[in-house]
Design a protein around this motif. Structure first.
Motif: not given
Length: 430
Positions: A51-56, A58-66
């Motif tokens: 699935p093309a879905i990501v989770e950042y 809190d400050d959107y500096s990096s992806i923590i899960k995808w």
């Protein structure tokens, strides 16, 4: 295709708006060396797309899960949650349907950053797969990359992909080693290569594929043995809530209100939407190949979140029915025929209409119809299509592979030989 003679390997990456998949092969030995990646984190072996879905953070500096781990988290957090919105840190790629479409993204996140961050995660998986399969490979200059992009994408999104890939540099450090092909052209190329003797120069052919509630018909012309035209005509037939998976749920009393965002947790809806199609297709295939008259299926084996979603609805009759059946669904031959016969009638009607109109108004006579897509893997539907009769004498070809494999193979075939440049002109003309 790739100018550098150092390129020995090819990677095809299908960047979709809902799923991502990839395959790789030797540049000059495609048929013997192709490897389709099937080891996505959190998924069963054999599933080729993530699935093309990501989770950042809190400050959107990096992806923590995808990918799938994000959906697994949505399931675990939605059980006790009354929220009707995604956490704002979760982004999907359905916003990239068109190049210039106005989209909403959090202020901290640009379109380029979202694509770049996601592509960097995909690259890590691609690099690991290449190094595992090809000993001593030097990916940055020995690998050519071909991106498979949605048909509606144009230069803007494609340029972003190129820039992001080059800025990372670990998979590719030369823009000459990056190519693009639309999904429609990849499908057509694989259709022709799998059926080399069915067309002659000057023949017209029709591609038929199903995308949920939509049937797409595209017309092309065979120019020569190795080339075909741009799309000459496109016909789209849309009917709401007619997909096989929706009709399957409806046959069990699970009506369309399950997907009504006003009544149901949005997290559960999104997870259900991504899981239901492959699960229902697999379920139907297993039933049809088993030879059994009836089969009882635990509802949680189709969609783990479906039971929770049904319980959150106000439909007490549906709850009582499923509770009485111990949350199982009964599958039998009548349900299968009720699912597919309306689709067969719909296909017969719109294809016959296309053939008749073209013959009457433009003089075109089709030689071949290619049926492509996961829906056409069902043996029941295949047999029904083979029995179709049309007013003109046209050959029917049904590709047995899933659409994901057709697309990936078509892209790898595209970069094997220089003459295949002829099938790819401008991404703006389809």
């Amino acid at each position: 295709m790739f100018e550098s003679r150092l390129v020995r390997f090819v990677v095809a990456i299908d960047i979709g708006t809902e799923y991502t998949s990839f395959a790789h092969s030797l540049k000059h030995s495609f048929s013997q060396s192709t490897v389709i990646f099937e080891q996505w984190e959190g998924q069963e072996q054999g599933i080729v797309k993530s699935p093309a879905i990501v989770e950042y953070n809190d400050d959107y500096s990096s992806i923590i899960k995808w990918g799938t781990p994000v959906l697994q988290q949505l399931k675990s957090t939605s059980d006790d949650s009354e929220d009707t919105e995604f956490p704002r840190e979760i982004c999907t790629f359905q916003v990239f349907n068109n190049d210039n479409e106005d989209i909403w993204l959090p202020p901290e996140l640009s379109k380029k950053k979202l694509i770049s961050d996601y592509l960097n995660e995909i690259q890590k998986v691609v690099l690991a797969a290449l190094q595992e399969n090809w000993t001593g490979i030097k990916p940055s200059y020995e690998t050519g990359t071909v991106f498979i992009v949605p048909d509606r994408w144009g230069p803007t999104n494609c340029n972003i992909l190129s820039q992001c890939l080059l800025e990372n540099g670990s998979l590719c450090d030369n823009k000459e080693n990056i190519q693009f092909i639309s999904r429609g052209k990849a499908i057509t190329l694989n259709c022709l290569n799998e059926n080399k003797d069915v067309l002659s120069p000057g023949d017209y052919f029709l591609n038929v594929d199903i995308d949920k509630d939509t049937i797409n018909l595209t017309t092309r012309e065979c120019i020569s043995k190795d080339t075909f035209s741009e799309i000459l005509d496109r016909m789209v037939d849309y009917k709401e809530n007619t997909s096989i998976e929706r009709r399957f749920l409806t046959s069990q009393g699970v009506t369309n209100e399950i997907f009504d965002q006003k009544n149901t947790n949005l997290k559960q809806i999104y997870q259900a939407q991504l899981q239901i199609q492959p699960k229902v297709e697999s379920l139907l295939q297993k039933y049809l190949s088993s030879g059994k008259m009836t089969q009882s299926v635990d509802i949680d084996s189709i969609i783990p979140s479906l039971k929770d979603t049904v319980l959150s609805l106000t439909n007490e009759d549906l709850k009582k029915k499923l509770e009485k059946n111990k949350w199982c669904i009964e599958l039998d031959s009548k349900i299968v025929s009720d699912l597919f016969d309306p689709l067969v009638d719909r296909l017969q009607h719109i294809i016959e209409l296309r053939l008749t109109n073209e013959a009457e108004y433009s003089g075109k006579e089709y030689s071949v119809i290619f049926f492509v897509g996961d829906t056409f893997k069902c043996n029941y539907l295949v047999e029904k299509i083979k029995q179709m009769k049309f007013s003109s004498d046209v050959k029917i070809c049904i590709l047995p592979n899933s659409e994901d494999l057709v697309v990936l193979n078509g892209a790898l075939e595209y970069v094997q030989e220089d003459y295949l440049w002829n099938v790819m002109t401008s991404l703006l003309r389809r």
